[in-house]
Design an enzyme around this catalytic site. Structure first.
Site, PDB file in Angstrom:
ATOM      1  N   GLU A 429      -0.453   1.106   4.207  1.00 37.03           N
ATOM      2  CA  GLU A 429       0.865   0.837   3.649  1.00 37.03           C
ATOM      3  C   GLU A 429       1.938   1.275   4.662  1.00 37.03           C
ATOM      4  OE1 GLU A 429       1.298   3.868   0.727  1.00 37.03           O
ATOM      5  OE2 GLU A 429       3.420   3.462   0.418  1.00 37.03           O
ATOM      6  N   ASP A 502      -0.451   6.316   0.550  1.00 37.74           N
ATOM      7  CA  ASP A 502      -0.002   7.679   0.272  1.00 37.74           C
ATOM      8  C   ASP A 502      -0.651   8.200  -1.006  1.00 37.74           C
ATOM      9  OD1 ASP A 502       1.634   7.565   2.438  1.00 37.74           O
ATOM     10  OD2 ASP A 502       3.470   7.141   1.294  1.00 37.74           O
ATOM     11  N   ASP A 504       0.480   9.411  -3.591  1.00 34.97           N
ATOM     12  CA  ASP A 504       1.497   9.608  -4.632  1.00 34.97           C
ATOM     13  C   ASP A 504       1.549   8.377  -5.538  1.00 34.97           C
ATOM     14  OD1 ASP A 504       2.672   7.655  -3.157  1.00 34.97           O
ATOM     15  OD2 ASP A 504       4.395   8.857  -2.487  1.00 34.97           O
ATOM     16  N   ASP A 506       3.617   5.799  -5.749  1.00 31.36           N
ATOM     17  CA  ASP A 506       3.787   4.512  -5.084  1.00 31.36           C
ATOM     18  C   ASP A 506       2.505   4.087  -4.383  1.00 31.36           C
ATOM     19  OD1 ASP A 506       6.316   4.182  -5.919  1.00 31.36           O
ATOM     20  OD2 ASP A 506       7.283   4.869  -4.056  1.00 31.36           O
TER      21      ASP A 506
END
Ligand code: TTJ
Length: 641
Positions: A429, A502, A504, A506
């Site tokens: 990403e 990541d 997290d 998102d």
């Protein structure tokens, strides 16, 4: 010893040889001795009670996971017969549990349909259990018998009284730890399958209890609408195109047919076939009959009612099935299974039966519900146009790639080794993380494909838009396999496709979008185990120039316990891959010697639940998504949503 006794003895020897064969090669009878086979034991027992429900004599089944991981199944049917079976010289119930393939083959006149793929019955479960006890209430008496690893412990005995109107069967069993690699039952796996069984048997109530937890977990499934409610359940996170669930039911040539369907405003088809309550992921004649009837009936209707002009071509089956959720359930005395995994129905009479039942009843339904017919035909016409546009776009890219020699996407940093077995591709990403990954990687075997921002949600886009999407085109060309009818797994350029996002919210969302794309367009990659999730660390801990990485909070605590919680600890929480330099990224996430990869797998016997998971997580409706996240809090915690 009298003659009768000798005969009894001979029978017993034969019986034990039969069950001994099951213990020698359990995989032949239940597929595997993994967790899958373990759960299969429960379905094998419950199937018998479902048969009793189909015969019209049982309304409720209770399944309990006990604290010792034994299972209890109780039904309120007529009770397994306790009288002597004259051929075997022992009570019928003992035949059921000690003679291979004896399930349900005697008297009673019920509609015996369970079985199918591994329909081997109660004796196999008995053979593979440390112990099994059966208790029966019948004509005011309570009978009991116990077996250990298939051996009868004592002749069937009366242990007490039952209220005269109370009848039923109870089976308790403990799977044998000598046989199974896994002996702990998974509540959620049983829950999904029992829910499905309840949908497929209208009116039957199935209660699942997990007595290993305090307080006990319990879930009850009871659907008067049967597969109609199944369709509503599958569509719960989507917008239906019309309020009704279309339902057809009938019998022909010994095949009992039930079909329920409803379109929603999405672009994916979710059709599930069942034969004798067992799903058929590979399809078969029942699905072919359904598709044929659907295509023919809708085209006939559209022509007759001038919704399709004479100059326009017929709607294709794919067009009509865009956004369709359907259950096709057939019951058939002797199902024939074909195909690689024996999950494809072969009986030709099923094709004709489903075709005939659906054609006739759907035609009448459409005549009586012109609004439903119109909405569906209009959606199909739009699908037809989009498909045409997509075909043109695809032809264009095909021609282009033929001209410039299969040019790989510009953003791809490919690896130098050309043997797919050695190669892996990291889908990363964002450009900045992509940059670090390019520096960090082993250029011989690791390719990097950076994707910018959020990728297209394929649950909410039509084919033409999907094929036009840059990120999706880049993945398709990089993988080399093509998609849909062009899909060819032998052309796969990397044997590991690693999604790296990541750690997290998102990142988890992007990973889910990517998995949705792979699941819908290249499911074989997942089925054959080529897809992985990278696991970047959440924390870096430093103390006295030494460094540790923690991949979750529990691990952080463990490390802190070990090194002591004091002021010399420096703890950094990584917010994204971008915060790591390339050395750290290599060391923690990409080095094949040290990294942790999660392989993405799917249980093909639960495809309806997988579809539901994706559409629930990716769909517009907030309420079903919130419910899903609450119900699956454990899973979601891992994803760090
Ligand atoms: C068969 O025909 C005569 C009347 O009873 C029918 C019968 O066997 N019914 C029946 C079997 N109900 N429940 C079972 C059963 C339940 C469990 C939990 C396990 C097994 C092997 C059978």
């Amino acid at each position: 010893m009298g003659g009768e006794n000798t005969e009894y003895g001979a029978d017993q020897i034969q019986i034990l040889e039969g069950l001994e064969a099951v213990r020698k090669r359990p995989g032949m009878y239940i597929g595997s001795t993994s967790g899958r086979g373990l759960h299969h034991l429960v379905y094998e027992i419950v199937d018998n009670s479902v048969d009793e429900a189909l015969a019209g004599f049982c309304t409720e089944i209770q399944v309990t996971i006990n604290p010792d991981n034994s299972i209890t199944v109780v039904d309120n049917g007529r009770g397994i017969p306790v009288g002597i079976n004259h051929k075997a010289g022992i009570p019928a119930v003992e035949v059921v549990f000690t003679v291979l393939h004896a399930g349900g083959k005697f008297g009673g006149g019920g509609y015996k349909v369970s079985g199918g793929l591994h329909g081997v019955g109660a004796s196999v479960v008995n053979a593979l259990s440390e112990w099994l006890e059966v208790t029966i209430c019948h004509e005011g008496k309570m009978y009991k018998q116990r077996y250990e690893r298939g051996h009868t412990m004592y002749p069937l005995k009366i242990i007490g009284d039952c209220a005269s109107e109370m009848t039923g069967t109870r089976v308790d069993f403990l799977p044998d730890k000598e046989i199974f690699e896994e002996t702990v039952f998974d509540y959620d796996i049983l829950k999904q399958r029992l829910r499905e069984m309840a949908f497929l048997t209208k009116g039957l109530k199935i209660i699942l209890t997990d007595a290993r937890e305090d307080p006990h977990k319990e879930k009850s499934f009871h659907y008067e609408g049967g597969i109609r409610e199944f369709v509503t359940y599958l569509n719960k996170s989507k917008e239906p195109l019309y309020p009704d669930v279309i339902y057809c039911e009938g019998e022909k040539d010994g095949v009992f047919v039930e079909v329920a369907m409803q379109h929603n405003d999405s672009y994916t088809e979710n059709t599930y076939g069942f034969v004798n309550n067992i799903n058929t992921p590979e399809g078969g004649t029942h699905i072919m009959g359904f598709r044929n009837a659907l295509t023919k009936t809708f085209n006939d209707y559209a022509r007759k009612n001038k919704l399709l002009k004479d100059s326009e071509p017929n709607l294709s089956g794919d067009d009509i099935r865009e956004g369709l959720t359907a259950i096709i359930s057939v019951k058939i005395e002797e199902p024939q299974f074909e195909g690689q995994t024996k999950q494809k129905l072969g009986n030709s009479e099923a094709r004709g039966a489903v075709d005939s039942v659906v054609s006739r009843q759907l035609e009448i339904f459409l005549e009586q519900n012109p609004a439903v017919a119109k909405a569906t035909v209009e959606k199909s016409v739009l699908a037809q146009r989009a498909r045409e546009a997509a075909r043109k776009a695809r032809d264009l890219t095909r021609r282009k790639s033929a001209l410039d020699g299969m040019s790989l996407p510009g953003k791809l940093a490919d690896c130098s080794d050309k043997d797919p077995k050695n190669c892996e591709i990291y889908i990363v990403e964002g450009d900045s993380a992509g940059g670090s990954a390019k520096t960090a990687r082993n250029r011989v075997t690791q390719a990097i494909l950076p994707l910018r921002g959020k990728i297209l949600n394929v649950e909410k886009a039509r084919l033409d838009k999907i094929y036009g999407n840059k990120e999706i085109k880049a993945m398709i060309t990089a993988f080399g396999t093509g998609i849909h009818e062009d899909f060819d797994i032998s052309k796969l350029r990397y044997h590991k496709i690693i999604i790296m996002t990541d750690a997290d919210v998102d990142g988890a969302h992007i990973a889910t979008l990517l998995l949705t794309f792979l699941y819908r367009f290249m499911p074989e990659l997942i089925k054959q185990g080529y897809v992985y999730l990278a696991q970047p660390p959440l924390y870096k801990i430093e103390k006295n120039k030494k460094v540790w990485y923690a991949y979750n909070d529990a691990e952080l605590n463990r490390i802190l316990e070990e090194i002591g919680r004091d002021n010399n600890n420096k703890i950094q929480r990584y917010k994204g891959l971008g915060e790591m330099d390339s050395d750290q990224l290599w060391e923690t996430t990409m080095d094949p010697e040290k990294r942790v990869l999660l392989r993405v797998t799917m249980d093909e016997s639960a495809t309806s639940e997988i579809d539901l998971t994706f559409t629930t997580l990716m769909g517009d409706k907030v309420e079903p998504r919130r419910e899903f996240i609450e119900e699956n809090a454990r899973f979601v915690e891992n994803l760090d949503i």
